[in-house]
Design a protein around this motif. Structure first.
Motif, PDB file in Angstrom:
ATOM      1  N   PHE A  24       2.158   3.925   4.193  1.00  0.00           N
ATOM      2  CA  PHE A  24       1.283   3.584   3.075  1.00  0.00           C
ATOM      3  C   PHE A  24       1.929   2.570   2.145  1.00  0.00           C
ATOM      4  N   ALA A  25       3.231   2.688   1.991  1.00  0.00           N
ATOM      5  CA  ALA A  25       3.914   1.722   1.142  1.00  0.00           C
ATOM      6  C   ALA A  25       3.702   0.309   1.681  1.00  0.00           C
ATOM      7  N   SER A  26       3.815   0.158   3.002  1.00  0.00           N
ATOM      8  CA  SER A  26       3.622  -1.159   3.594  1.00  0.00           C
ATOM      9  C   SER A  26       2.188  -1.631   3.444  1.00  0.00           C
ATOM     10  N   VAL A  27       1.256  -0.726   3.659  1.00  0.00           N
ATOM     11  CA  VAL A  27      -0.149  -1.099   3.540  1.00  0.00           C
ATOM     12  C   VAL A  27      -0.455  -1.557   2.115  1.00  0.00           C
ATOM     13  N   VAL A  28       0.002  -0.798   1.153  1.00  0.00           N
ATOM     14  CA  VAL A  28      -0.350  -1.133  -0.221  1.00  0.00           C
ATOM     15  C   VAL A  28       0.401  -2.377  -0.684  1.00  0.00           C
ATOM     16  N   LYS A  29       1.583  -2.573  -0.165  1.00  0.00           N
ATOM     17  CA  LYS A  29       2.301  -3.801  -0.504  1.00  0.00           C
ATOM     18  C   LYS A  29       1.515  -5.016  -0.029  1.00  0.00           C
ATOM     19  N   ALA A  30       1.070  -4.953   1.204  1.00  0.00           N
ATOM     20  CA  ALA A  30       0.290  -6.067   1.738  1.00  0.00           C
ATOM     21  C   ALA A  30      -1.011  -6.241   0.962  1.00  0.00           C
ATOM     22  N   ALA A  31      -1.643  -5.142   0.631  1.00  0.00           N
ATOM     23  CA  ALA A  31      -2.907  -5.213  -0.112  1.00  0.00           C
ATOM     24  C   ALA A  31      -2.676  -5.852  -1.481  1.00  0.00           C
ATOM     25  N   GLN A  32      -1.635  -5.434  -2.118  1.00  0.00           N
ATOM     26  CA  GLN A  32      -1.305  -5.957  -3.441  1.00  0.00           C
ATOM     27  C   GLN A  32      -1.060  -7.463  -3.385  1.00  0.00           C
ATOM     28  N   THR A  33      -0.318  -7.872  -2.393  1.00  0.00           N
ATOM     29  CA  THR A  33       0.002  -9.290  -2.249  1.00  0.00           C
ATOM     30  C   THR A  33      -1.272 -10.106  -2.033  1.00  0.00           C
ATOM     31  N   GLN A  34      -2.107  -9.619  -1.150  1.00  0.00           N
ATOM     32  CA  GLN A  34      -3.351 -10.330  -0.880  1.00  0.00           C
ATOM     33  C   GLN A  34      -4.241 -10.344  -2.122  1.00  0.00           C
ATOM     34  N   ALA A  35      -4.287  -9.235  -2.819  1.00  0.00           N
ATOM     35  CA  ALA A  35      -5.106  -9.156  -4.030  1.00  0.00           C
ATOM     36  C   ALA A  35      -4.616 -10.169  -5.059  1.00  0.00           C
ATOM     37  N   ARG A  36      -3.324 -10.245  -5.237  1.00  0.00           N
ATOM     38  CA  ARG A  36      -2.778 -11.197  -6.203  1.00  0.00           C
ATOM     39  C   ARG A  36      -3.136 -12.618  -5.812  1.00  0.00           C
ATOM     40  N   ARG A  37      -3.030 -12.908  -4.535  1.00  0.00           N
ATOM     41  CA  ARG A  37      -3.361 -14.251  -4.061  1.00  0.00           C
ATOM     42  C   ARG A  37      -4.790 -14.604  -4.450  1.00  0.00           C
ATOM     43  N   LEU A  38      -5.668 -13.639  -4.455  1.00  0.00           N
ATOM     44  CA  LEU A  38      -7.070 -13.875  -4.782  1.00  0.00           C
ATOM     45  C   LEU A  38      -7.355 -13.573  -6.245  1.00  0.00           C
ATOM     46  N   ASP A  39      -6.283 -13.443  -7.014  1.00  0.00           N
ATOM     47  CA  ASP A  39      -6.383 -13.264  -8.459  1.00  0.00           C
ATOM     48  C   ASP A  39      -6.977 -11.917  -8.881  1.00  0.00           C
ATOM     49  N   TYR A  40      -6.626 -10.920  -8.136  1.00  0.00           N
ATOM     50  CA  TYR A  40      -7.003  -9.565  -8.532  1.00  0.00           C
ATOM     51  C   TYR A  40      -5.748  -8.757  -8.858  1.00  0.00           C
TER      52      TYR A  40
END
Lengths: 328, 328
Positions: B75-91
């Motif tokens: 889950f740590a890896s999943v959420v890390k990736a999600a967070q990174t992608q979200a930031r890229r899209l300004d979320y």
DNA sequence: AGTCAGTCTGGAACCGTTTCCAGAAGATTG
DNA sequence: CAATCTTCTGGAAACGGTTCCAGACTGACT
């Protein structure tokens, strides 16, 4: 679409103010109105909009947690504990993984500042000046870094290093390597400082190698340098790096602890599961997160007080990766 | 205290509307005003308050990520990736660790619903009905769970299990245990389903033990039951559980893979580092997080579309924890 | 020069909530 | 029974933005 306080007010036949009062302080309202409101709230499934509330109260009910790398189990544990404690105190958590990039750190803190009541900065990579600039706007608590005017939660790394080096010294090691972590990491500097001091006292030769990223790959990449340095033991910046060393040593058929002893730092779960099980300097990861949140809330309620700087103990856990020094 | 749009307007000598316009669409404003505004923004270090913006626009710019246990590297890896992608899209990302407790999940989702534009629910433990109820208010994307009307990102567990059991069968294993994860976990049911089907095809006896928590401790606690079941190989719900098995087997001097073969699921970094290195069914953890965010954003912009259900591949990685079946 | 379209601007309303204020009841007192 | 004091209530303003609307100005065209 979403149900607002006005919908509740209308259904309950009262004003929005009364709904608000009922929710904030049920005693301030007649039992009759209270029942009406509570019934309406239940029926509509009303939940207040915390962002809107934040606008008028100035309190958002959110905390920001910023960390270098969530894939590192140390930070995952810290943030998990922080999150749990925050929830217990009715705060929600904004999470930001900055991927070890100070520029991202700065940007994210600025972007989030208005949306949170305070920040928990885990091992922040920014400069002291930048941190001071942030703190002007929003309360912050530092984890794994101790500088001037900030409340902080840190680990007694010097004592941990003392325990570790004493342990190695007792096993006969006289020449020991330290694999340094990120240059921008305060913990790294602190661990090195403690190590140098006790190495001097014990008369142990200290060889510094690195810096490397605080990851398994970092450890793998520096392992050959460590071997070339003719030490009999190596202390790694953290457990991940130590695991990388173990991995590469195994691949090169270097026996641990027969040929070289290895010690990590943090005490992540994983360190107990590899074989040989890793001797490590363990810290109470959840306590760091929990205490960090507590400190932050105190700072928020009373910004004027002198900042508390908690230093948590480190504890050497001797496992199978350390043994007597190979005679040179 | 905090600098608002009005401060900028005053300093620039224009109205708040113009400041707003400059920021949203610099072309809609005369070059002169734009310069004034930009200068004022720089001078004051103005950053818009996203919560306030959310009030008028109805878009908060926040995503909620809910997961069972951050201490699980998957889950740590999943959420890390999600967070990174979200930031890229300004979320920005709200994180909630529910500690495997469905009640907490429900509460948190409700409390956060108004503050986010959508939810990423990782392996949600709530019932289908509850999920449907949430979805009425806020777009959601499910990770690791596939039910009726929701967009989701899942893993082809059946195929992973097919690869794993075929591998074991080829090595001569005819009686194999499955250590089940949480009963409320969709993934667990799915993995079991796939396993049963292929076990039938291959003529392999399947012994189901558990359920256990999806942790190292869970694996440790069930290891003796596995041994008592006279199997020659065991598939665990996930890598953590498998590591727990390895650990306990080692403690009882049960040879892996000599006496028993072990296979995990997820492919967390750790699985490669233990010894014997763990044979596991690996999934692309970061891709799950990244694709999840992409799907969520699509769902948010176009709620009417038919929900996309992405199924990512699973890939058996053969390492050292599997070998020929011990003759019985 | 007068009309018109097109740009650009400021004022005002609004988002959902809280909080201050004033007023309307009811209870208490002389 | 009037005057005062409480208790409770609704209206309005405020929080920091965005967006609609109408007006002012520009320039082009007849």
């Amino acid at each position: 679409m979403a149900v607002t306080i006005k919908d509740v007010a209308r259904l309950a036949g009262v004003s929005a103010s009364s709904v608000c009062r009922t929710l904030a302080d049920p005693g301030a309202v007649l039992p009759g109105t209270r029942e009406q409101v509570e019934k309406a709230v239940r029926e509509l499934g009303y939940y207040p909009n915390r962002a809107a509330r934040g606008l008028s109260t100035g309190r958002t009910g959110n905390l920001g947690v910023v960390l270098p790398d969530l894939a590192n189990p140390f930070f995952a544990s810290v943030v998990k504990a922080a999150q749990t404690q925050a929830r217990r105190l009715d705060y929600a958590v904004f999470l930001s993984d900055i991927d070890e990039d100070p520029a991202v750190e700065t940007m994210l803190i600025r972007a989030l500042a208005k949306q949170v009541d305070g920040f928990l900065l885990c091992s922040p990579r920014s400069s002291d000046d930048e941190l001071r600039a942030f703190a002007g706007h929003t309360p912050i608590v530092l984890l794994n870094r101790r500088i001037g005017p900030f409340p902080s939660v840190t680990v007694d790394a010097a004592d941990g290093m003392r325990q570790a080096l004493t342990h190695l010294h007792a096993l006969g090691h006289r020449r020991v390597a330290y694999v340094a972590g990120p240059r921008s990491s305060w913990s790294n500097r602190e661990r090195l400082r403690g190590l140098r001091s006790v190495a001097g006292t014990l008369g142990v030769d200290l060889v510094e190698v690195g810096n490397v990223p605080p990851t398994v790959e970092g450890g793998v990449s520096i392992a050959d340098v460590v071997l070339a340095s003719t030490v009999t033991a190596v202390l790694a910046y953290n457990d991940l790096t130590a695991l990388g060393l173990l991995n590469r040593f195994h691949a090169r058929s270097v026996a641990v602890p027969g040929d070289i002893s290895v010690i990590g730092f943090d005490g992540i779960l994983l360190s107990a599961l590899v074989s040989p099980a890793l001797t490590t300097i363990a810290v109470e990861m959840d306590r760091i997160g929990r205490v960090g949140v507590d400190l932050l809330l105190e700072t928020m309620t009373d910004p004027g007080r002198t900042p508390i700087r908690r230093v948590l103990p480190a504890q050497l856990i001797v496992r199978a990766s350390t043994g007597p020094a190979r005679p040179s």
